[in-house]
Design a protein around this motif. Sequence first.
Motif, PDB file in Angstrom:
ATOM      1  N   GLU A  92       0.835  -1.205   0.000  1.00  0.00           N
ATOM      2  CA  GLU A  92       0.000   0.000   0.000  1.00  0.00           C
ATOM      3  C   GLU A  92       0.869   1.255   0.000  1.00  0.00           C
ATOM      4  O   GLU A  92       0.597   2.215  -0.740  1.00  0.00           O
ATOM      5  N   ILE A  95       2.434   1.689  -3.416  1.00  0.00           N
ATOM      6  CA  ILE A  95       1.456   2.166  -4.402  1.00  0.00           C
ATOM      7  C   ILE A  95       1.283   3.670  -4.269  1.00  0.00           C
ATOM      8  O   ILE A  95       1.273   4.410  -5.267  1.00  0.00           O
ATOM      9  N   SER A 109     -10.072   6.395  -1.996  1.00  0.00           N
ATOM     10  CA  SER A 109      -8.850   5.835  -2.569  1.00  0.00           C
ATOM     11  C   SER A 109      -8.231   4.796  -1.643  1.00  0.00           C
ATOM     12  O   SER A 109      -7.770   3.743  -2.092  1.00  0.00           O
ATOM     13  N   GLN A 110      -8.232   5.093  -0.343  1.00  0.00           N
ATOM     14  CA  GLN A 110      -7.687   4.137   0.616  1.00  0.00           C
ATOM     15  C   GLN A 110      -8.492   2.849   0.615  1.00  0.00           C
ATOM     16  O   GLN A 110      -7.938   1.751   0.699  1.00  0.00           O
ATOM     17  N   ILE A 113      -7.487   0.812  -2.383  1.00  0.00           N
ATOM     18  CA  ILE A 113      -6.187   0.162  -2.192  1.00  0.00           C
ATOM     19  C   ILE A 113      -6.319  -1.003  -1.220  1.00  0.00           C
ATOM     20  O   ILE A 113      -5.723  -2.071  -1.415  1.00  0.00           O
ATOM     21  N   TYR A 116      -7.663  -3.852  -3.036  1.00  0.00           N
ATOM     22  CA  TYR A 116      -6.635  -4.464  -3.886  1.00  0.00           C
ATOM     23  C   TYR A 116      -5.776  -5.443  -3.087  1.00  0.00           C
ATOM     24  O   TYR A 116      -5.518  -6.571  -3.533  1.00  0.00           O
ATOM     25  N   LEU A 229      -7.162  -0.416 -10.659  1.00  0.00           N
ATOM     26  CA  LEU A 229      -7.078   0.361  -9.421  1.00  0.00           C
ATOM     27  C   LEU A 229      -6.815   1.828  -9.720  1.00  0.00           C
ATOM     28  O   LEU A 229      -7.513   2.720  -9.205  1.00  0.00           O
TER      29      LEU A 229
END
Length: 268
Positions: A92, A95, A109-110, A113, A116, A229
């Motif tokens: 994370e 990224i 957004s968090q 992630i 993901y 993503l």
Amino acid sequence: MPPAPDQNAAAVRAAIDTFVRDHFHLGATLRLHRSALGWDLLRAPVNVALAPIHLVMALFALAARLIGFRRFGAWLMARRVMLRTSVAQRIEADIATDLLQGAPLTPRSQALIDNYTSVRSAVAEITTSLIVLTTGWLIFGTATPGIASLTPKVSGYVGHATAVTNFPLGQTLGGAWYGVFPVSLPVWTVIAIGVALAMTASIVTTFAGIIADPVQAHLGIHRRRLTRLLFKIALAEGDAPGLAPEHILARISDIADAGMSLLRVFRS
């Protein structure tokens, strides 16, 4: 002059390719999994136990969206159930630094992630299930999709081997004797073997990415996931992360494992 869209797209693709090479090819994923040597060895079994709860909550969130309760569905999907591992934290952070170039992360957004990295954890579980299945097939000649179906096989093998070794008249006669009169193990012994196998499987899951990451990198799966993503993050608005099929696939082996165990009970 600002760069053309094609140039921006090419730069993003190059950044993703670099990220995959630096994190998910064999040598890179070996370095990445050094972070798992620590508390991740304890977090992994907890996450395996929490994974079905994560799936149930995601299904409820999906149902809430379908019937019109979109805010509740988004809130439910944003709830963190599983523990964040050191490996996931490192991915994370990289990224955010390498692909998002340090841009501040919004809650959405968090969440994207987090989703993901949770998919990557689900793939690790799938890899472990395949290892268990292959082990059962090669050693015992039968399908063992999980620990519940593998435990009786291992228990029977251990009990038979121990009884034959300790037979008073020698191992040859012991093999003949226990070939006719099967060994009956105490329940606590079977439970102990099952716990030991479950702990071993959780350790395998912790490091399953060492196998799964290079395969997914070679097949372009990591590249496609990261592209999706970044695309979703770039939209700035939209629905919260949905239920990834990898989570469902990871639970299919659990369902098959439970079904085979119940079938064995009914037959006995």
